[in-house]
Design an enzyme around this catalytic site. Structure first.
Site, mmCIF file in Angstrom:
data_model
loop_
_atom_site.group_PDB
_atom_site.id
_atom_site.type_symbol
_atom_site.label_atom_id
_atom_site.label_comp_id
_atom_site.label_asym_id
_atom_site.label_seq_id
_atom_site.Cartn_x
_atom_site.Cartn_y
_atom_site.Cartn_z
ATOM 1 N N ASN A 43 0.829 -1.214 0.000
ATOM 2 C CA ASN A 43 0.000 0.000 0.000
ATOM 3 C C ASN A 43 0.863 1.265 0.000
ATOM 4 O O ASN A 43 0.476 2.277 -0.587
ATOM 5 C CB ASN A 43 -0.977 -0.010 1.169
ATOM 6 C CG ASN A 43 -2.173 -0.892 0.854
ATOM 7 O OD1 ASN A 43 -3.013 -0.519 0.039
ATOM 8 N ND2 ASN A 43 -2.217 -2.078 1.443
ATOM 9 N N ARG A 49 0.064 -1.651 15.255
ATOM 10 C CA ARG A 49 0.159 -1.238 16.666
ATOM 11 C C ARG A 49 -0.953 -0.250 16.950
ATOM 12 O O ARG A 49 -1.322 0.540 16.074
ATOM 13 C CB ARG A 49 1.480 -0.521 16.947
ATOM 14 C CG ARG A 49 2.680 -1.321 16.608
ATOM 15 C CD ARG A 49 3.263 -1.926 17.840
ATOM 16 N NE ARG A 49 4.423 -2.718 17.467
ATOM 17 C CZ ARG A 49 4.992 -3.582 18.265
ATOM 18 N NH1 ARG A 49 4.552 -3.766 19.490
ATOM 19 N NH2 ARG A 49 6.033 -4.286 17.859
ATOM 20 N N LEU A 50 -1.372 -0.285 18.230
ATOM 21 C CA LEU A 50 -2.388 0.659 18.680
ATOM 22 C C LEU A 50 -1.704 1.976 19.065
ATOM 23 O O LEU A 50 -0.641 1.953 19.683
ATOM 24 C CB LEU A 50 -3.073 0.041 19.898
ATOM 25 C CG LEU A 50 -4.448 0.555 20.260
ATOM 26 C CD1 LEU A 50 -5.414 0.370 19.091
ATOM 27 C CD2 LEU A 50 -4.958 -0.194 21.489
ATOM 28 N N HIS A 89 -8.118 -0.895 6.514
ATOM 29 C CA HIS A 89 -8.350 -2.205 7.136
ATOM 30 C C HIS A 89 -9.020 -3.135 6.125
ATOM 31 O O HIS A 89 -9.931 -2.717 5.413
ATOM 32 C CB HIS A 89 -9.221 -2.049 8.390
ATOM 33 C CG HIS A 89 -9.370 -3.337 9.130
ATOM 34 N ND1 HIS A 89 -8.336 -3.876 9.875
ATOM 35 C CD2 HIS A 89 -10.397 -4.206 9.225
ATOM 36 C CE1 HIS A 89 -8.741 -5.028 10.393
ATOM 37 N NE2 HIS A 89 -9.989 -5.248 10.013
ATOM 38 N N ASN A 99 -6.319 5.200 8.623
ATOM 39 C CA ASN A 99 -5.962 3.778 8.597
ATOM 40 C C ASN A 99 -6.732 3.067 7.491
ATOM 41 O O ASN A 99 -7.797 3.511 7.059
ATOM 42 C CB ASN A 99 -6.295 3.145 9.951
ATOM 43 C CG ASN A 99 -5.840 1.695 10.042
ATOM 44 O OD1 ASN A 99 -4.764 1.345 9.560
ATOM 45 N ND2 ASN A 99 -6.645 0.847 10.661
HETATM 46 C C1 GAR Z 1 -3.362 -4.321 4.341
HETATM 47 O O1 GAR Z 1 -4.197 -5.342 3.841
HETATM 48 C C2 GAR Z 1 -4.095 -3.514 5.389
HETATM 49 O O2 GAR Z 1 -5.463 -3.411 5.137
HETATM 50 C C3 GAR Z 1 -3.810 -4.311 6.650
HETATM 51 O O3 GAR Z 1 -2.476 -4.697 6.522
HETATM 52 C C4 GAR Z 1 -2.204 -4.932 5.137
HETATM 53 C C5 GAR Z 1 -0.884 -4.273 4.797
HETATM 54 O O4 GAR Z 1 -0.472 -4.668 3.522
HETATM 55 N N1 GAR Z 1 -4.048 -3.524 7.833
HETATM 56 C C6 GAR Z 1 -4.626 -3.999 8.943
HETATM 57 O O5 GAR Z 1 -4.958 -5.163 9.065
HETATM 58 C C7 GAR Z 1 -4.830 -2.969 10.038
HETATM 59 N N2 GAR Z 1 -5.573 -3.526 11.104
HETATM 60 P P1 GAR Z 1 0.809 -4.010 2.846
HETATM 61 O O6 GAR Z 1 1.932 -4.054 3.870
HETATM 62 O O7 GAR Z 1 1.090 -4.877 1.659
HETATM 63 O O8 GAR Z 1 0.454 -2.607 2.457
#
Ligand code: GAR
Length: 212
Positions: free
Chosen positions: A16, A90-91, A108, A106
């Site tokens: 991302n 992390r929170l 998700h 964020n």
């Molecule tokens: C993504 O799918 C994002 O939605 C998730 O981590 C992944 C990171 O992917 N985030 C969470 O679960 C937050 N609670 P990336 O490192 O390939 O961007």
């Protein structure tokens, strides 16, 4: 027009982060990539891009408040205006969030409030839902909670496994996250009773696309 300096915080792969970098109409400029994990692949990607990086491993600090103070001070030194969480696992406490009021966003991999927390994709598959999706939201003190910016549904198809569903969810994320961030930076909004209210919903739909 001057682009808004933002920081990307990532714990994982950084796909991302890369999608945010390659969005051509960005009204933002990524000033640095910050991670809580010294070996996060996201850091390597940012280094390849020649971007400043910073690692803040919580175990290196006496407590979490010292960890957050150090992060906030680095973000301030880069004059960052928005904090963009891209797989940051992390929170963040009210101290951190108050340093960037409603300026922490964020992503998700579910249609919140369903499947908050870790392993959202695997849990959606196990639960047998036929639609899941992605959510961009402003961050409050809860886990994967806070005013919703935009959401997009993603179907769970017969025969899907975690790998195939993760690929489709990430494709939806890569498309949506840069556009949602652009909407936040360009379209005025307010937050009331936990909800985000846009001054111009049509403009948000123009920037982010229709949900279906
Ligand atoms: C993504 O799918 C994002 O939605 C998730 O981590 C992944 C990171 O992917 N985030 C969470 O679960 C937050 N609670 P990336 O490192 O390939 O961007």
């Amino acid at each position: 027009m001057k682009r808004v300096p933002v920081a990307v915080l990532a714990s994982g792969e950084g796909t991302n982060y890369r999608a945010l970098c390659s969005y051509e109409d960005a009204p933002y400029e990524i000033a640095l990539l910050m991670s809580d994990r010294p070996h996060a692949p996201a850091l390597e990607k940012a280094r390849e891009d020649g971007l400043p990086t910073a690692v803040f491993y919580p175990g290196d600090f006496p407590d979490l408040s010292g960890w957050e103070r150090a992060m906030v001070s680095t973000l301030r030194s880069f004059e960052v205006e928005w904090v963009v969480l891209a797989g940051f696992m992390r929170l963040l406490s009210p101290f951190f969030l108050q340093a960037f009021p409603w300026r922490v966003v964020n992503l998700h991999p579910s249609l919140l409030p369903a499947f908050r927390g870790r392993d959202a994709i695997a849990r959606a598959l196990r639960r047998g839902v036929t639609w899941t999706g992605v959510t961009v939201h402003l961050v409050d003190e809860g886990v994967d909670r806070g005013p919703i910016v935009v959401q997009r549904p993603v179907p769970i198809l017969p025969g899907d496994d975690e790998g195939s569903l993760t690929r489709r969810i990430k494709a939806a994320e890569h498309h949506l996250y840069p556009r949602a961030l652009r909407a936040l930076l360009e379209v005025p909004f307010s937050v009331a009773e936990g909800r985000l209210i846009w001054a111009d919903e049509r403009e948000v739909r123009r920037l982010c696309g229709e949900p279906f």
